[in-house]
Write a protein that holds these residues in place. Structure first.
Motif, PDB file in Angstrom:
ATOM      1  N   ALA A 311       0.813  -1.212   0.000  1.00 24.30           N
ATOM      2  CA  ALA A 311       0.000   0.000   0.000  1.00 24.30           C
ATOM      3  C   ALA A 311       0.848   1.264   0.000  1.00 24.30           C
ATOM      4  O   ALA A 311       0.475   2.278  -0.596  1.00 24.30           O
ATOM      5  CB  ALA A 311      -0.928  -0.009   1.212  1.00 24.30           C
ATOM      6  N   ALA A 312       2.010   1.210   0.659  1.00 22.70           N
ATOM      7  CA  ALA A 312       2.811   2.431   0.859  1.00 22.70           C
ATOM      8  C   ALA A 312       3.681   2.801  -0.337  1.00 22.70           C
ATOM      9  O   ALA A 312       3.982   3.984  -0.549  1.00 22.70           O
ATOM     10  CB  ALA A 312       3.689   2.254   2.098  1.00 22.70           C
ATOM     11  N   VAL A 313       4.108   1.814  -1.122  1.00 17.49           N
ATOM     12  CA  VAL A 313       5.073   2.106  -2.180  1.00 17.49           C
ATOM     13  C   VAL A 313       4.447   2.973  -3.276  1.00 17.49           C
ATOM     14  O   VAL A 313       3.274   2.806  -3.626  1.00 17.49           O
ATOM     15  CB  VAL A 313       5.640   0.794  -2.774  1.00 17.49           C
ATOM     16  N   ASP A 314       5.236   3.899  -3.789  1.00 14.31           N
ATOM     17  CA  ASP A 314       4.792   4.809  -4.852  1.00 14.31           C
ATOM     18  C   ASP A 314       5.580   4.488  -6.113  1.00 14.31           C
ATOM     19  O   ASP A 314       6.687   4.972  -6.325  1.00 14.31           O
ATOM     20  CB  ASP A 314       5.021   6.266  -4.430  1.00 14.31           C
ATOM     21  N   ARG A 315       5.015   3.641  -6.964  1.00 15.15           N
ATOM     22  CA  ARG A 315       5.709   3.192  -8.161  1.00 15.15           C
ATOM     23  C   ARG A 315       5.993   4.331  -9.124  1.00 15.15           C
ATOM     24  O   ARG A 315       7.077   4.431  -9.703  1.00 15.15           O
ATOM     25  CB  ARG A 315       4.886   2.105  -8.869  1.00 15.15           C
ATOM     26  N   PHE A 345      -2.856  -5.429  -7.767  1.00 11.76           N
ATOM     27  CA  PHE A 345      -2.328  -4.638  -6.653  1.00 11.76           C
ATOM     28  C   PHE A 345      -2.953  -3.247  -6.612  1.00 11.76           C
ATOM     29  O   PHE A 345      -3.258  -2.731  -5.536  1.00 11.76           O
ATOM     30  CB  PHE A 345      -0.806  -4.541  -6.736  1.00 11.76           C
ATOM     31  N   PHE A 346      -3.166  -2.637  -7.757  1.00 11.39           N
ATOM     32  CA  PHE A 346      -3.816  -1.321  -7.779  1.00 11.39           C
ATOM     33  C   PHE A 346      -5.265  -1.441  -7.307  1.00 11.39           C
ATOM     34  O   PHE A 346      -5.759  -0.595  -6.552  1.00 11.39           O
ATOM     35  CB  PHE A 346      -3.766  -0.716  -9.177  1.00 11.39           C
ATOM     36  N   ASN A 347      -5.930  -2.487  -7.756  1.00  9.97           N
ATOM     37  CA  ASN A 347      -7.323  -2.683  -7.360  1.00  9.97           C
ATOM     38  C   ASN A 347      -7.465  -2.845  -5.847  1.00  9.97           C
ATOM     39  O   ASN A 347      -8.468  -2.425  -5.257  1.00  9.97           O
ATOM     40  CB  ASN A 347      -7.915  -3.908  -8.059  1.00  9.97           C
ATOM     41  N   GLU A 351      -2.466   3.528  -5.090  1.00  9.08           N
ATOM     42  CA  GLU A 351      -1.076   3.987  -5.265  1.00  9.08           C
ATOM     43  C   GLU A 351      -0.667   4.851  -4.079  1.00  9.08           C
ATOM     44  O   GLU A 351      -1.317   5.838  -3.749  1.00  9.08           O
ATOM     45  CB  GLU A 351      -0.950   4.804  -6.555  1.00  9.08           C
ATOM     46  N   ALA A 352       0.401   4.442  -3.407  1.00  5.83           N
ATOM     47  CA  ALA A 352       0.992   5.240  -2.320  1.00  5.83           C
ATOM     48  C   ALA A 352      -0.051   5.652  -1.289  1.00  5.83           C
ATOM     49  O   ALA A 352      -0.226   6.827  -0.981  1.00  5.83           O
ATOM     50  CB  ALA A 352       1.696   6.460  -2.893  1.00  5.83           C
ATOM     51  N   ASN A 353      -0.745   4.669  -0.722  1.00  3.02           N
ATOM     52  CA  ASN A 353      -1.838   4.916   0.219  1.00  3.02           C
ATOM     53  C   ASN A 353      -1.332   4.706   1.647  1.00  3.02           C
ATOM     54  O   ASN A 353      -1.481   3.624   2.231  1.00  3.02           O
ATOM     55  CB  ASN A 353      -3.007   3.980  -0.106  1.00  3.02           C
ATOM     56  N   THR A 399       6.891   7.609   5.445  1.00  5.19           N
ATOM     57  CA  THR A 399       5.564   7.305   5.993  1.00  5.19           C
ATOM     58  C   THR A 399       5.586   7.210   7.513  1.00  5.19           C
ATOM     59  O   THR A 399       4.520   7.225   8.150  1.00  5.19           O
ATOM     60  CB  THR A 399       5.037   5.971   5.440  1.00  5.19           C
ATOM     61  N   GLN A 400       6.778   7.068   8.088  1.00  7.59           N
ATOM     62  CA  GLN A 400       6.988   6.875   9.533  1.00  7.59           C
ATOM     63  C   GLN A 400       6.406   5.546  10.024  1.00  7.59           C
ATOM     64  O   GLN A 400       6.338   5.296  11.226  1.00  7.59           O
ATOM     65  CB  GLN A 400       6.423   8.054  10.341  1.00  7.59           C
ATOM     66  N   LEU A 401       5.991   4.706   9.090  1.00  8.25           N
ATOM     67  CA  LEU A 401       5.504   3.374   9.441  1.00  8.25           C
ATOM     68  C   LEU A 401       6.622   2.337   9.390  1.00  8.25           C
ATOM     69  O   LEU A 401       6.496   1.249   9.954  1.00  8.25           O
ATOM     70  CB  LEU A 401       4.388   2.952   8.482  1.00  8.25           C
ATOM     71  N   PHE A 402       7.711   2.697   8.691  1.00  6.97           N
ATOM     72  CA  PHE A 402       8.823   1.773   8.484  1.00  6.97           C
ATOM     73  C   PHE A 402      10.146   2.447   8.822  1.00  6.97           C
ATOM     74  O   PHE A 402      10.288   3.663   8.678  1.00  6.97           O
ATOM     75  CB  PHE A 402       8.860   1.279   7.034  1.00  6.97           C
ATOM     76  N   ASP A 403      11.082   1.621   9.250  1.00 12.02           N
ATOM     77  CA  ASP A 403      12.463   2.053   9.454  1.00 12.02           C
ATOM     78  C   ASP A 403      13.322   1.148   8.576  1.00 12.02           C
ATOM     79  O   ASP A 403      13.764   0.077   8.989  1.00 12.02           O
ATOM     80  CB  ASP A 403      12.845   1.929  10.925  1.00 12.02           C
ATOM     81  N   VAL A 404      13.516   1.583   7.354  1.00 13.88           N
ATOM     82  CA  VAL A 404      14.137   0.753   6.325  1.00 13.88           C
ATOM     83  C   VAL A 404      15.611   1.091   6.163  1.00 13.88           C
ATOM     84  O   VAL A 404      15.990   2.274   6.110  1.00 13.88           O
ATOM     85  CB  VAL A 404      13.407   0.921   4.974  1.00 13.88           C
ATOM     86  N   THR A 405      16.435   0.057   6.075  1.00 15.75           N
ATOM     87  CA  THR A 405      17.814   0.197   5.620  1.00 15.75           C
ATOM     88  C   THR A 405      17.964  -0.626   4.350  1.00 15.75           C
ATOM     89  O   THR A 405      17.179  -1.542   4.097  1.00 15.75           O
ATOM     90  CB  THR A 405      18.818  -0.300   6.678  1.00 15.75           C
TER      91      THR A 405
END
Length: 534
Positions: A311-315, A345-347, A351-353, A399-405
């Motif tokens: 949901a979070a990724v913005d392609r 996935f869009f359905n 996008e970037a929700n 998004t502050q939902l993830f801490d990605v490295t």
């Protein structure tokens, strides 16, 4: 990775390359002698990659591009794509109404490049060898529906299938079904190093430095009999450490064509202002990129985490920042130009929700931010990969939902570690083996899947994959294919990101460029020649 479809109505327009893009004799750089083609593919022989060119081991676009020049298959994809046609065979067909028995007759007088006769026994040996070795990194999964192989006399081979499989002719066109000589290949062991030989249109001589192939010289095979008509006597494939060095070699005339991989910036620059004597050629392509998940890894075991990432990724933002015109957003494992594609996935996520991602995590009781490492290979898919994962990191962390490295590693170390389950989340590309929706779904979802991940869906494996393979008319398989895509979007064992477009660049005077790479990224060096282009 990497490349055959029965019905490709939706993609028909993409299967006709732009003929106006090929070179002419007006420039310099064609010269005489071998036609030199550049690539950023790296070929290493090491403990982790012992047999890069063994058909029982090789299973990525770069190594398959070497095998397609040297190791012949019963069938092959014709110029322009579509259904496979006989290559080493003179005729192949199903002999029963249930699509469970497939018979091929070899061309008369077949020989390996060294002059040894090639018979049905060699075909049987080659296929059974892949099944016997069953290398975890190899293409054995492509033969999952095969039960037994029968050699009848010197020139007839019969394949008996476990279940109906209308896609089997396409699998016989891949290097997984490459025909090798029993005298030079062991029935139960890999052929280590860079040695490769067969009955294909070329023989190959390898130049190696520090266990890396730096140059492969392909010379026309005088014993070749098949459907291909080589337009040259010799082609050299030269490896480069990066796109910049390869681009410079092209512009200064020391190489004649670039196959893999131009950087996004190079594509943009070559399109806007091509160097003197060089033309950029757009070609149809079906490459996809995605994030895969080890669904047993603690951080992503709960599918709510994987759904939140989806949901979070913005392609669109990712492509705009890194790839520009060389890619487009993809909302399914099946590309938009292949029959049966659904924007699953869009359905489901849009996008970037970010709000939807937050809701998914909250409902599952998952604390945020979720700490996650995205692993990628820094030397296998071109120069844009590092920038892509840096952009993904920035997106997800914002998004502050993830801490990605993010963590990059060389392909020789990355792929074995990924297969062992060392990574919770990892970036990979897929160059289809054949351009049917089956090849964008089954390799990821069936048992002994390409990713080596533990994800399993009983409905997909027991019902939908077999159901889709019964249909010779691929439009009949569409409902099962659509349902599989919807299941993937819900379970998110993989997260599709984008679909690539292919570009090659060549110097004036080199002909056949528009046919040199097909839609599934097969390199067809035999199409290259010199003279006035069509």
């Amino acid at each position: 990775m990497n490349r055959k479809t029965m019905v490709l109505t939706a993609a028909a327009g993409l299967l006709t390359p732009a003929l106006t893009a090929c070179g002419s004799t007006s420039g310099t750089g064609a010269g005489t002698g071998a036609i030199v083609v550049g690539t950023t593919d790296r070929f290493e022989a090491a403990d982790t990659v012992p047999a890069p060119f063994d058909p029982a081991y090789a299973y990525d676009a770069g190594t398959w591009n070497v095998l397609r020049q040297t190791v012949q298959t019963l069938m092959h994809t014709p110029r322009g794509g579509g259904q496979p046609v006989p290559e080493a065979a003179s005729d192949c067909r199903f002999t029963d109404a249930g699509n469970e028995s497939y018979r091929c007759t070899l061309r008369t007088g077949m020989k390996f490049a060294n002059g040894d006769p090639l018979t049905a026994k060699d075909v049987k040996f080659s296929i059974e060898r892949v099944l016997a070795i069953k290398d975890e990194n190899g293409p054995v999964s492509l033969l999952s529906t095969l039960d037994t192989v029968e050699a009848k006399g010197a020139d007839t081979v019969v394949f008996h299938l476990k279940t109906p499989d209308a896609t089997f002719p396409y699998k016989l066109s891949t290097p997984a079904a490459g025909i090798v000589n029993q005298k030079t290949y062991d029935a139960k062991k890999l052929r280590e190093g860079f040695a490769v030989d067969g009955s294909g249109p070329y023989t190959m001589k390898a130049e190696v430095k520090d266990n890396h192939l730096v140059r492969a010289v392909f010379s026309k095979n005088p014993n070749y009999k098949g459907d291909i008509k080589p337009q040259n006597d010799k082609v050299e494939l030269r490896t480069f450490t990066d796109s910049a060095a390869m681009g410079k070699a092209l512009t200064d005339g020391s190489i004649h064509m670039v196959s893999r991989t131009l950087s996004p910036d190079q594509i943009q620059d070559f399109a806007a202002k091509p160097p003197k004597g060089v033309k950029l050629v757009p070609l149809p392509g079906l490459e996809i990129r995605y994030i895969g998940f080890n669904t047993e890894a603690p951080v992503v075991k709960d599918k709510a985490v994987r759904q939140a990432l989806a949901a979070a990724v913005d392609r669109s933002a990712l492509i705009s920042k890194v790839y520009g015109k060389s890619a487009q957003p993809l909302y399914s494992l099946v590309p938009t130009t292949v029959n049966g594609h659904v924007n699953s996935f869009f359905n489901k996520y849009g996008e970037a929700n970010t709000a939807k991602a937050a809701s998914l995590l909250k409902e599952a009781g998952i604390k945020t931010p979720v700490k996650l490492t995205l692993n990628y290979t820094n030397d296998h898919y071109g120069d844009g990969t590092a920038a892509e994962f840096a952009a993904l990191k920035a997106q997800l962390n914002s998004t502050q939902l993830f801490d990605v490295t993010v963590q990059g590693s060389d392909w020789a170390a990355f792929r074995p570690a990924q297969k062992k389950g060392d990574f919770a989340a990892f970036g990979l590309g897929w160059f289809p083996d054949y351009s049917d929706a089956d090849n964008f779904l089954a390799p990821f979802l069936e048992q002994d899947n390409f990713l080596g991940t533990p994800y399993a869906n009983t409905t997909v494996r027991s019902k939908l994959i077999p159901e889709s393979r019964r249909a010779v008319d691929r439009s009949v398989a569409a409902p099962a294919i659509a349902e599989m895509q919807d299941i993937v979007a819900d379970d998110v064992p993989v997260l599709p990101l984008w679909q690539g477009k292919q570009y090659v660049a060549a110097r004036d005077g080199i002909t056949g460029v528009e046919w040199s790479v097909n839609s599934i990224s097969d390199l067809q060096l035999w199409e290259l020649g010199r003279g006035v282009s069509g």
